[in-house]
Design a protein around this motif. Structure first.
Motif, PDB file in Angstrom:
ATOM      1  N   THR A 117       4.489  10.819  -6.855  1.00 33.21           N
ATOM      2  CA  THR A 117       3.435  10.665  -5.594  1.00 33.21           C
ATOM      3  C   THR A 117       3.270   9.078  -5.577  1.00 33.21           C
ATOM      4  N   ILE A 118       2.543   8.836  -4.515  1.00 31.53           N
ATOM      5  CA  ILE A 118       2.210   7.512  -3.976  1.00 31.53           C
ATOM      6  C   ILE A 118       0.519   7.646  -3.942  1.00 31.53           C
ATOM      7  N   VAL A 119      -0.097   6.564  -4.551  1.00 29.28           N
ATOM      8  CA  VAL A 119      -1.501   6.473  -4.567  1.00 29.28           C
ATOM      9  C   VAL A 119      -1.566   5.263  -3.469  1.00 29.28           C
ATOM     10  N   PRO A 120      -1.761   5.286  -2.129  1.00 27.28           N
ATOM     11  CA  PRO A 120      -1.425   4.247  -1.096  1.00 27.28           C
ATOM     12  C   PRO A 120      -2.363   3.044  -0.964  1.00 27.28           C
ATOM     13  N   GLY A 121      -3.601   3.333  -1.169  1.00 28.42           N
ATOM     14  CA  GLY A 121      -4.451   2.294  -0.946  1.00 28.42           C
ATOM     15  C   GLY A 121      -4.735   1.790   0.774  1.00 28.42           C
ATOM     16  N   VAL A 122      -5.424   1.074   1.014  1.00 24.87           N
ATOM     17  CA  VAL A 122      -5.576   0.695   2.333  1.00 24.87           C
ATOM     18  C   VAL A 122      -4.510   0.051   2.954  1.00 24.87           C
ATOM     19  N   ALA A 123      -3.804  -0.938   2.662  1.00 23.28           N
ATOM     20  CA  ALA A 123      -2.511  -1.422   3.509  1.00 23.28           C
ATOM     21  C   ALA A 123      -1.574  -0.478   3.514  1.00 23.28           C
ATOM     22  N   ALA A 124      -1.244   0.200   2.628  1.00 28.70           N
ATOM     23  CA  ALA A 124       0.040   1.453   2.714  1.00 28.70           C
ATOM     24  C   ALA A 124      -0.549   2.714   3.550  1.00 28.70           C
ATOM     25  N   ARG A 126      -2.220   2.507   6.388  1.00 27.61           N
ATOM     26  CA  ARG A 126      -2.059   2.018   7.826  1.00 27.61           C
ATOM     27  C   ARG A 126      -0.627   2.246   7.967  1.00 27.61           C
ATOM     28  N   VAL A 127       0.471   2.012   7.284  1.00 24.69           N
ATOM     29  CA  VAL A 127       1.698   2.432   7.864  1.00 24.69           C
ATOM     30  C   VAL A 127       2.130   3.637   7.498  1.00 24.69           C
ATOM     31  N   LEU A 128       1.683   4.324   6.596  1.00 30.52           N
ATOM     32  CA  LEU A 128       1.975   5.771   6.180  1.00 30.52           C
ATOM     33  C   LEU A 128       1.511   6.375   7.498  1.00 30.52           C
ATOM     34  N   ALA A 129       0.268   6.168   8.083  1.00 37.92           N
ATOM     35  CA  ALA A 129      -0.454   7.152   9.130  1.00 37.92           C
ATOM     36  C   ALA A 129       0.580   6.940  10.218  1.00 37.92           C
ATOM     37  N   ILE A 130       1.296   5.734  10.433  1.00 39.45           N
ATOM     38  CA  ILE A 130       2.268   5.644  11.478  1.00 39.45           C
ATOM     39  C   ILE A 130       3.766   6.200  11.458  1.00 39.45           C
ATOM     40  N   CYS A 131       4.095   5.838  10.412  1.00 43.01           N
ATOM     41  CA  CYS A 131       5.556   6.223   9.840  1.00 43.01           C
ATOM     42  C   CYS A 131       5.812   7.515   9.371  1.00 43.01           C
ATOM     43  N   ASP A 132       4.744   8.321   8.702  1.00 39.93           N
ATOM     44  CA  ASP A 132       4.715   9.429   7.973  1.00 39.93           C
ATOM     45  C   ASP A 132       3.220  10.345   8.365  1.00 39.93           C
ATOM     46  N   PRO A 133       3.142  10.492   9.697  1.00 36.12           N
ATOM     47  CA  PRO A 133       1.938  11.379  10.310  1.00 36.12           C
ATOM     48  C   PRO A 133       1.887  12.619   9.494  1.00 36.12           C
ATOM     49  N   GLU A 134       2.914  13.179   9.210  1.00 38.65           N
ATOM     50  CA  GLU A 134       3.011  14.676   8.789  1.00 38.65           C
ATOM     51  C   GLU A 134       2.908  14.640   7.071  1.00 38.65           C
ATOM     52  N   SER A 135       2.601  13.391   6.613  1.00 42.34           N
ATOM     53  CA  SER A 135       2.569  13.418   5.219  1.00 42.34           C
ATOM     54  C   SER A 135       3.915  14.128   4.424  1.00 42.34           C
ATOM     55  N   SER A 136       5.027  13.851   4.728  1.00 41.28           N
ATOM     56  CA  SER A 136       6.211  14.533   3.852  1.00 41.28           C
ATOM     57  C   SER A 136       6.254  13.623   2.785  1.00 41.28           C
ATOM     58  N   LEU A 137       5.819  12.430   2.571  1.00 42.06           N
ATOM     59  CA  LEU A 137       5.932  12.018   1.324  1.00 42.06           C
ATOM     60  C   LEU A 137       4.613  12.144   0.472  1.00 42.06           C
ATOM     61  N   PRO A 138       4.881  12.673  -0.745  1.00 42.53           N
ATOM     62  CA  PRO A 138       3.884  13.092  -1.520  1.00 42.53           C
ATOM     63  C   PRO A 138       2.867  11.821  -1.848  1.00 42.53           C
ATOM     64  N   ARG A 139       1.437  12.113  -1.865  1.00 43.98           N
ATOM     65  CA  ARG A 139       0.301  11.158  -2.037  1.00 43.98           C
ATOM     66  C   ARG A 139      -0.915  11.666  -2.723  1.00 43.98           C
ATOM     67  N   ALA A 140      -1.758  10.951  -3.171  1.00 46.61           N
ATOM     68  CA  ALA A 140      -2.988  11.262  -3.885  1.00 46.61           C
ATOM     69  C   ALA A 140      -3.834   9.925  -3.731  1.00 46.61           C
ATOM     70  N   ASP A 141      -5.067  10.563  -3.870  1.00 46.46           N
ATOM     71  CA  ASP A 141      -6.189   9.363  -3.451  1.00 46.46           C
ATOM     72  C   ASP A 141      -6.274   8.509  -4.517  1.00 46.46           C
ATOM     73  N   THR A 142      -6.077   8.948  -5.924  1.00 46.85           N
ATOM     74  CA  THR A 142      -6.225   8.243  -7.116  1.00 46.85           C
ATOM     75  C   THR A 142      -5.115   8.334  -8.147  1.00 46.85           C
ATOM     76  N   ILE A 143      -5.243   7.673  -9.178  1.00 48.81           N
ATOM     77  CA  ILE A 143      -4.145   7.846 -10.114  1.00 48.81           C
ATOM     78  C   ILE A 143      -4.255   9.135 -10.809  1.00 48.81           C
ATOM     79  N   SER A 144      -5.611   9.380 -11.193  1.00 47.95           N
ATOM     80  CA  SER A 144      -5.909  10.636 -11.918  1.00 47.95           C
ATOM     81  C   SER A 144      -5.608  11.909 -10.926  1.00 47.95           C
ATOM     82  N   ALA A 145      -5.652  11.808  -9.781  1.00 52.45           N
ATOM     83  CA  ALA A 145      -5.504  13.078  -8.849  1.00 52.45           C
ATOM     84  C   ALA A 145      -3.912  13.107  -9.013  1.00 52.45           C
TER      85      ALA A 145
END
Length: 164
Positions: A117-124, A126-145
């Motif tokens: 999973t990815i914990v993207p932060g602000v910079a990433a 922005r790009v994920l919102a454009i390149c992966d708008p359907e959230s096909s790459l796994p992500r979480a808001d925090t390392i704990s999550a």
């Protein structure tokens, strides 16, 4: 007399380190274990949470000059774990080449059955919102999550689990 320090030259496609005998790729060595790595505008570090989940943290910028090295470092760390968390919170800049790196990491993790999973932060983000708008790459808001997501999925894969 000491030899002069090597100079660093970076092209848009790959990073190379100039040496008196020629040039060599600026990638982590094959026998690279967990530990920090610094390249053009980015610093990567790896640590273990539990024995089976690695956390790779990136600080600085990921762009065309270092995306391949970031990918290689991350894939090397993923070979020795069952779960991978890619922490991008410390990035100041994340280019489209960074998204390509994430895609390659995703494909390799799927092939090797590594939960990630990815914990993207602000910079990433922005790009994920454009390149992966359907959230096909796994992500979480925090390392704990992210750790909770990884461990939950790893537990579901255990032999004898009632949902398996």
């Amino acid at each position: 007399m000491m030899a002069p320090p090597a100079q660093l030259t970076v092209s848009a496609r790959t990073a190379v380190e100039a040496s008196p005998s020629g040039s060599a790729p600026l990638l982590p060595p094959d026998d690279f274990e967990a530990g920090p790595w610094e390249g053009r505008d980015v610093r990567l570090s790896s640590r273990r949470l539990h024995s089976m989940v690695a956390v790779i943290s990136a600080e600085g910028d990921i762009d065309a000059s270092n995306a391949e090295a970031v990918t290689e470092y991350t894939l090397q760390q993923a070979t020795s774990c069952r779960g991978l968390i890619f922490d991008l919170i410390g990035l100041n800049f994340f280019a489209a080449e960074g998204f390509s790196a994430l895609h390659r990491i995703s494909v390799n993790c799927a092939r090797s059955s590594t939960i990630w999973t990815i914990v993207p932060g602000v910079a990433a983000s922005r790009v994920l919102a454009i390149c992966d708008p359907e959230s096909s790459l796994p992500r979480a808001d925090t390392i704990s999550a992210a750790l909770l997501m990884c461990t939950d999925q790893l537990l579901l894969r255990r032999p004898g689990h009632p949902w398996r």
